[in-house]
Design an enzyme around this catalytic site. Structure first.
Site, PDB file in Angstrom:
ATOM      1  N   HIS A 102       0.836  -1.209   0.000  1.00  0.00           N
ATOM      2  CA  HIS A 102       0.000   0.000   0.000  1.00  0.00           C
ATOM      3  C   HIS A 102       0.869   1.257   0.000  1.00  0.00           C
ATOM      4  O   HIS A 102       2.077   1.192   0.167  1.00  0.00           O
ATOM      5  CB  HIS A 102      -0.935   0.010   1.207  1.00  0.00           C
ATOM      6  N   HIS A 168     -10.272 -13.227   7.822  1.00  0.00           N
ATOM      7  CA  HIS A 168      -9.558 -12.780   6.619  1.00  0.00           C
ATOM      8  C   HIS A 168      -9.861 -13.726   5.468  1.00  0.00           C
ATOM      9  O   HIS A 168      -9.905 -14.936   5.650  1.00  0.00           O
ATOM     10  CB  HIS A 168      -8.048 -12.718   6.878  1.00  0.00           C
TER      11      HIS A 168
END
Length: 420
Positions: A102, A168
């Site tokens: 990111h 997740h």
């Protein structure tokens, strides 16, 4: 039937068909005193001595945090860690922002995440997965790649990983070792961790920890340069701390995962024609890339050929950084995307998110309610909607008057499943 989806910072109120089925985990109360709960966990950890007793005053200390796309209450955890280690000079600390692939966080974002005092007094670095000068090669993974981790982390005398534990979509649960791998790893290691074979393995899924190759790889790499201490939390729907897990990495994380699984798993008797899901609201619904998690959660209980409506604000766009949006330009259909990504010769970071999205789209139509322009939604091969209620009425033409509808107001904070 009225419900409120987690959406952005304000939420989204919806009026739905009366027979809609609500799918959400047990809403746990926040701990009575969050600060006290953190202090107690640090003083009475799982399978380690108290944190204060583990660190010498001369030690350099690295604290790994999750980036701004996660709702980890870093503003509570990090100051308590520094206070607990008040015998260590402030200049001996470094906070490493686990960006993975990111973007960097700005100073203003770090103030939002950590508080002004921490930003003013402690050195903070963003992990740069492409910068080999800021990484250390620790050897070879059995999964077939060199292992690179952040240099500040590897060279610290004492290493702490923070985070929060939630379901997740391919690692089973987040938190624990995932803070290190992929949070502060190099791009070569991250690419293997997220390759098509790993992500496409049926064991790489929500809530599965026992034989999950993704979880196995993150744990293998953590063993190469293990954090000496873990501080993780679970959160309720208001993103308040519901429990604290601190201590030895694997034992403390396993205990947190068992706690989260007990409250997040929701069994459904059947699949549904339409599933409406949030992406857990801010900060997880900042962009469409992250919203794939909500789509994937909905896919667990939507019929093959059904429809998913995902509500994600996407204030940060698709986003602009990374390859997520670029990969959609390389094929014409979701199935063509899957075929391309499954080719062993294809390697492009962010392919894992497109792969998970394409698997969902091959199974069901996906509509997106967001702040994105319609053209951007279509660019990602998804269907834009500006009115969820109106879209539901249109879908009745496809599925009939008895159309079945399920709602996941908390999105991927829930693990819905059907015994089939």
């Amino acid at each position: 039937m009225q419900t409120r989806l987690l959406y952005g910072k304000e939420g989204l109120h919806l009026e739905l068909p009366e027979q809609s089925f609500l799918v959400e985990p047990k809403n746990l109360p926040k701990v009575k005193d969050e600060d006290k709960a953190i202090r107690q966990a640090l003083a009475n950890p799982i399978a380690t001595p108290p944190l204060k007793n583990m660190v010498k005053s001369s030690d350099t200390v690295a604290i790994v945090i999750s980036d701004i796309t996660r709702p980890t209450p870093n503003h509570l955890l990090v100051p308590r860690l520094i206070e607990e280690l008040n015998h260590v000079p402030l200049e001996n600390f470094v906070i490493i922002n686990g960006t993975g692939t990111h973007r960097d966080q700005t100073r203003e974002e770090f103030v939002q995440m950590l508080g002004e005092w921490v930003v003013e007094n402690i050195r903070i670095v963003n992990n740069h997965c492409h910068d080999k000068d800021s990484l250390v090669n620790l050897g070879r993974s059995k999964f077939g790649c060199d292992v690179y981790l952040n240099k500040d982390y590897v060279e610290a005398d004492f290493r702490i990983v923070t985070g929060f534990i939630e379901p997740h979509f391919f690692a089973g649960f987040s938190g624990g070792p995932k803070g290190v791998m992929p949070g502060i790893a190099g791009i070569e290691t991250i690419m293997t961790f997220h390759n098509a074979r790993m992500i496409g393995d049926p064991r790489s899924t929500w809530g599965n920890m026992d034989d999950n190759p993704v979880q196995e790889m993150t744990r293998e790499i953590n063993r190469m340069c293990k954090p000496h201490f873990m501080l993780n939390v679970t959160l309720n729907r208001e993103k308040e701390i519901s429990a604290v897990f601190a201590g030895e990495l694997y034992e403390a994380h396993d205990r947190g995962c068992r706690f989260a699984k007990e409250h997040a798993m929701v069994q459904c008797e059947q699949r549904f024609d339409v599933v409406i899901a949030s992406n857990s609201g801010y900060p997880l619904d900042q962009n469409l890339y992250q919203a794939v998690k909500g789509m994937s959660a909905a896919q667990k209980i939507v019929k093959n050929g059904g429809a998913i409506i995902i509500a994600a604000e996407c204030a940060d766009g698709l986003p602009d950084h990374g390859n997520y949006s670029k990969i959609f330009e390389m094929a014409k259909t979701p199935q063509a995307l899957l075929d391309m990504i499954n080719n062993p010769d294809f390697k492009m970071f962010d392919q894992w998110q497109v792969q998970k999205q394409a698997v969902t789209q091959v199974w069901a139509d996906v509509y997106v309610y967001s702040k994105l322009p319609d053209e951007q939604v279509k660019q990602a091969m998804l269907k834009p909607t500006r009115d969820i209620t109106h879209t539901l009425k249109d879908l009745k033409n496809t599925y009939g008057e008895n159309m079945s509808v399920a709602v996941l107001p908390l999105g991927p904070l829930t693990i819905p499943f059907v015994d089939e």
